[in-house]
Scaffold this motif. Structure first.
Motif, PDB file in Angstrom:
ATOM      1  N   THR A 296       0.616  -1.712  -0.308  1.00 39.14           N
ATOM      2  CA  THR A 296      -0.031  -0.326   0.289  1.00 39.14           C
ATOM      3  C   THR A 296       0.324   1.160  -0.311  1.00 39.14           C
ATOM      4  OG1 THR A 296      -0.416   0.226   2.202  1.00 39.14           O
ATOM      5  CG2 THR A 296      -2.010  -1.368   1.021  1.00 39.14           C
ATOM      6  N   ASN A 297       2.610   1.491   0.198  1.00 35.06           N
ATOM      7  CA  ASN A 297       2.999   2.247   0.000  1.00 35.06           C
ATOM      8  C   ASN A 297       2.548   3.015   1.536  1.00 35.06           C
ATOM      9  OD1 ASN A 297       5.462   3.605  -0.728  1.00 35.06           O
ATOM     10  ND2 ASN A 297       4.485   4.075  -1.843  1.00 35.06           N
ATOM     11  N   THR A 298       2.624   2.643   2.454  1.00 32.18           N
ATOM     12  CA  THR A 298       1.754   3.795   3.584  1.00 32.18           C
ATOM     13  C   THR A 298       2.372   3.461   4.467  1.00 32.18           C
ATOM     14  OG1 THR A 298      -0.114   1.847   4.227  1.00 32.18           O
ATOM     15  CG2 THR A 298      -0.900   3.976   2.988  1.00 32.18           C
ATOM     16  N   SER A 299       2.798   4.408   5.687  1.00 29.80           N
ATOM     17  CA  SER A 299       3.768   4.836   6.493  1.00 29.80           C
ATOM     18  C   SER A 299       2.611   5.048   7.959  1.00 29.80           C
ATOM     19  CB  SER A 299       4.572   5.068   6.201  1.00 29.80           C
ATOM     20  OG  SER A 299       4.604   6.078   6.206  1.00 29.80           O
ATOM     21  N   ALA A 300       3.165   4.965   9.023  1.00 30.53           N
ATOM     22  CA  ALA A 300       2.832   5.379  10.644  1.00 30.53           C
ATOM     23  C   ALA A 300       3.992   5.161  11.357  1.00 30.53           C
ATOM     24  CB  ALA A 300       2.204   4.463  11.124  1.00 30.53           C
ATOM     25  N   TYR A 301       4.005   6.828  12.645  1.00 32.38           N
ATOM     26  CA  TYR A 301       5.233   6.739  13.203  1.00 32.38           C
ATOM     27  C   TYR A 301       4.198   7.029  14.539  1.00 32.38           C
ATOM     28  CZ  TYR A 301       7.384   8.237   8.372  1.00 32.38           C
ATOM     29  OH  TYR A 301       8.124   8.838   7.125  1.00 32.38           O
ATOM     30  N   LEU A 302       5.205   6.068  15.470  1.00 30.86           N
ATOM     31  CA  LEU A 302       4.555   6.400  17.188  1.00 30.86           C
ATOM     32  C   LEU A 302       6.350   6.799  17.136  1.00 30.86           C
ATOM     33  CD1 LEU A 302       2.861   3.164  17.410  1.00 30.86           C
ATOM     34  CD2 LEU A 302       2.094   4.605  16.664  1.00 30.86           C
ATOM     35  N   PRO A 303       5.798   7.318  18.204  1.00 26.21           N
ATOM     36  CA  PRO A 303       7.512   7.331  19.486  1.00 26.21           C
ATOM     37  C   PRO A 303       7.853   6.394  20.329  1.00 26.21           C
ATOM     38  CG  PRO A 303       5.255   8.324  20.534  1.00 26.21           C
ATOM     39  CD  PRO A 303       4.497   7.888  19.300  1.00 26.21           C
ATOM     40  N   LEU A 304       8.841   5.862  20.315  1.00 31.09           N
ATOM     41  CA  LEU A 304      10.016   4.556  21.252  1.00 31.09           C
ATOM     42  C   LEU A 304       9.089   5.141  22.919  1.00 31.09           C
ATOM     43  CD1 LEU A 304      12.105   3.268  18.041  1.00 31.09           C
ATOM     44  CD2 LEU A 304      10.405   2.769  19.580  1.00 31.09           C
TER      45      LEU A 304
ATOM     46  N   GLY B 171     -12.417  -4.544  12.112  1.00 32.34           N
ATOM     47  CA  GLY B 171     -11.058  -4.480  11.621  1.00 32.34           C
ATOM     48  C   GLY B 171     -11.502  -3.172  10.869  1.00 32.34           C
ATOM     49  N   ASN B 172     -12.656  -2.856  10.698  1.00 27.88           N
ATOM     50  CA  ASN B 172     -13.523  -1.328  10.065  1.00 27.88           C
ATOM     51  C   ASN B 172     -12.307  -0.326  10.588  1.00 27.88           C
ATOM     52  OD1 ASN B 172     -14.133  -0.107   7.360  1.00 27.88           O
ATOM     53  ND2 ASN B 172     -15.627   0.625   8.332  1.00 27.88           N
ATOM     54  N   ALA B 173     -12.241  -0.475  12.197  1.00 25.06           N
ATOM     55  CA  ALA B 173     -11.662   1.022  12.668  1.00 25.06           C
ATOM     56  C   ALA B 173     -11.028   1.879  11.927  1.00 25.06           C
ATOM     57  CB  ALA B 173     -11.793   0.199  14.147  1.00 25.06           C
ATOM     58  N   PRO B 174      -9.574   1.895  11.230  1.00 25.54           N
ATOM     59  CA  PRO B 174      -8.570   2.471  10.714  1.00 25.54           C
ATOM     60  C   PRO B 174      -9.399   3.422   9.668  1.00 25.54           C
ATOM     61  CG  PRO B 174      -7.850   0.797  11.198  1.00 25.54           C
ATOM     62  CD  PRO B 174      -9.487   0.225  11.380  1.00 25.54           C
TER      63      PRO B 174
ATOM     64  N   LEU C 265      -1.187  11.841  17.396  1.00 26.70           N
ATOM     65  CA  LEU C 265      -0.519  10.050  17.455  1.00 26.70           C
ATOM     66  C   LEU C 265      -1.774   9.602  17.414  1.00 26.70           C
ATOM     67  CD1 LEU C 265       1.897   8.702  17.885  1.00 26.70           C
ATOM     68  CD2 LEU C 265       0.646   9.152  20.345  1.00 26.70           C
ATOM     69  N   GLY C 266      -3.003   9.550  17.388  1.00 21.97           N
ATOM     70  CA  GLY C 266      -4.576   8.957  17.269  1.00 21.97           C
ATOM     71  C   GLY C 266      -4.502   8.657  15.909  1.00 21.97           C
ATOM     72  N   ASP C 267      -3.909   9.736  14.610  1.00 23.09           N
ATOM     73  CA  ASP C 267      -3.929   9.364  13.125  1.00 23.09           C
ATOM     74  C   ASP C 267      -3.026   8.114  13.198  1.00 23.09           C
ATOM     75  OD1 ASP C 267      -5.634  11.129  13.207  1.00 23.09           O
ATOM     76  OD2 ASP C 267      -4.094  12.855  11.694  1.00 23.09           O
ATOM     77  N   GLU C 268      -1.909   8.616  13.190  1.00 20.70           N
ATOM     78  CA  GLU C 268      -1.045   7.222  13.521  1.00 20.70           C
ATOM     79  C   GLU C 268      -1.088   5.708  13.497  1.00 20.70           C
ATOM     80  OE1 GLU C 268       1.905   8.147  11.916  1.00 20.70           O
ATOM     81  OE2 GLU C 268       1.359  10.037  11.543  1.00 20.70           O
ATOM     82  N   ILE C 269      -1.837   5.637  14.667  1.00 22.92           N
ATOM     83  CA  ILE C 269      -1.935   4.592  15.364  1.00 22.92           C
ATOM     84  C   ILE C 269      -3.399   3.978  14.492  1.00 22.92           C
ATOM     85  CG2 ILE C 269      -3.169   3.210  17.114  1.00 22.92           C
ATOM     86  CD1 ILE C 269      -2.341   5.534  19.296  1.00 22.92           C
ATOM     87  N   MET C 270      -3.642   5.038  14.465  1.00 25.48           N
ATOM     88  CA  MET C 270      -5.052   3.953  12.560  1.00 25.48           C
ATOM     89  C   MET C 270      -4.565   3.694  11.688  1.00 25.48           C
ATOM     90  SD  MET C 270      -8.077   4.066  14.555  1.00 25.48           S
ATOM     91  CE  MET C 270      -9.179   4.268  16.084  1.00 25.48           C
ATOM     92  N   LYS C 271      -3.007   4.441  11.371  1.00 23.49           N
ATOM     93  CA  LYS C 271      -2.776   4.182  10.243  1.00 23.49           C
ATOM     94  C   LYS C 271      -1.651   2.745  10.624  1.00 23.49           C
ATOM     95  CE  LYS C 271      -1.595   8.974   8.676  1.00 23.49           C
ATOM     96  NZ  LYS C 271      -0.699   9.861   8.371  1.00 23.49           N
TER      97      LYS C 271
ATOM     98  N   LEU D 216      -1.570  -3.338   9.784  1.00 19.97           N
ATOM     99  CA  LEU D 216      -1.124  -4.422  10.514  1.00 19.97           C
ATOM    100  C   LEU D 216      -2.627  -5.344  10.348  1.00 19.97           C
ATOM    101  CD1 LEU D 216       0.230  -3.418  13.987  1.00 19.97           C
ATOM    102  CD2 LEU D 216       1.514  -4.223  12.454  1.00 19.97           C
ATOM    103  N   ARG D 217      -3.889  -4.529   9.531  1.00 22.49           N
ATOM    104  CA  ARG D 217      -4.840  -5.621   9.466  1.00 22.49           C
ATOM    105  C   ARG D 217      -4.224  -6.486   8.206  1.00 22.49           C
ATOM    106  NH1 ARG D 217      -9.053  -1.208   7.916  1.00 22.49           N
ATOM    107  NH2 ARG D 217      -7.996  -0.086   6.176  1.00 22.49           N
TER     108      ARG D 217
END
Length: 202
Positions: A94-102, A130-133, A188-194, A199-200
């Motif tokens: 899908t060439n998508t990405s998401a960023y999360l702080p470590l 599975g439709n949440a994002p 950050l909610g955006d990144e979690i959903m991405k 992952l789904r």
């Protein structure tokens, strides 16, 4: 460090690598293995999910390219700016990405990885739709990127959870969801959903 890992182990590997940033007694410890800490490993990590038919050389190059982007990230954690210390998750198809702080505002490693793994596990187990994002993105689109009010951003994120979580499970994660939402310089909610959208697929 370049490592190949299964999808289900990848996030745990990322968290373990960050925990071993400075090494332990002169060694980086990965499971039962001890590797001499000749130099410290980086504070940013790039995880890319690929298909067996993908061109490995090209995917490694893209993984490293995204790692460079992760190193440019700045987070606002508990009122202080933190550079780098970022996990970028990406998908070859899908060439998508998401960023999360470590780290979180208390310098605890892996808080948001653990949260993401819980949400992913709930999705696999049917507690989270599975439709949440898709619901989050379709409902709010770019609105969250333009909002500065922290409370409104939290409510938007929790509203999506309430629509997609079984009631019995919702209360267990409401506080974590709110905490995760507050920390990011960008929502950050955006990144979690991405990340969940990536992952789904697996």
């Amino acid at each position: 460090v370049l490592a190949l890992a299964s999808v289900d182990a990848s996030l745990h590997v990322a968290e373990t690598m960050r925990r071993n940033y400075w090494g332990d007694g002169g060694f980086h410890r990965i499971g039962q293995y001890a590797i001499p800490a000749v130099v410290v490993t980086g504070r940013s990590i790039s995880v890319r999910y690929v298909n067996v038919l993908d061109h490995m050389g090209g995917e490694i190059s893209k993984t490293l390219e995204l790692l460079k982007e992760a190193k440019k990230t700045t987070w606002l954690l508990g009122g202080r700016e933190v550079r780098k210390d970022t996990l970028v998750i990406s998908d070859s198809r899908t060439n998508t990405s998401a960023y999360l702080p470590l780290i979180d505002s208390r310098n605890r490693v892996g808080t948001y990885i653990k949260y993401l793994r819980k949400m992913w596990g709930m999705m696999i187990g049917g507690e989270l739709s599975g439709n949440a994002p898709s619901d989050y993105i379709a409902t709010f689109g770019d609105v969250t990127e333009k909002l500065l009010d922290e409370e409104a951003l939290v409510k938007i994120y929790e509203y999506t959870l309430s629509r997609n979580l079984k009631k019995a499970a919702a209360w267990k994660y409401a506080d974590v969801a709110a905490e995760a939402k507050k920390e990011g310089r960008t929502p950050l909610g955006d990144e979690i959903m991405k990340a969940l959208a990536i992952l789904r697929r697996y």
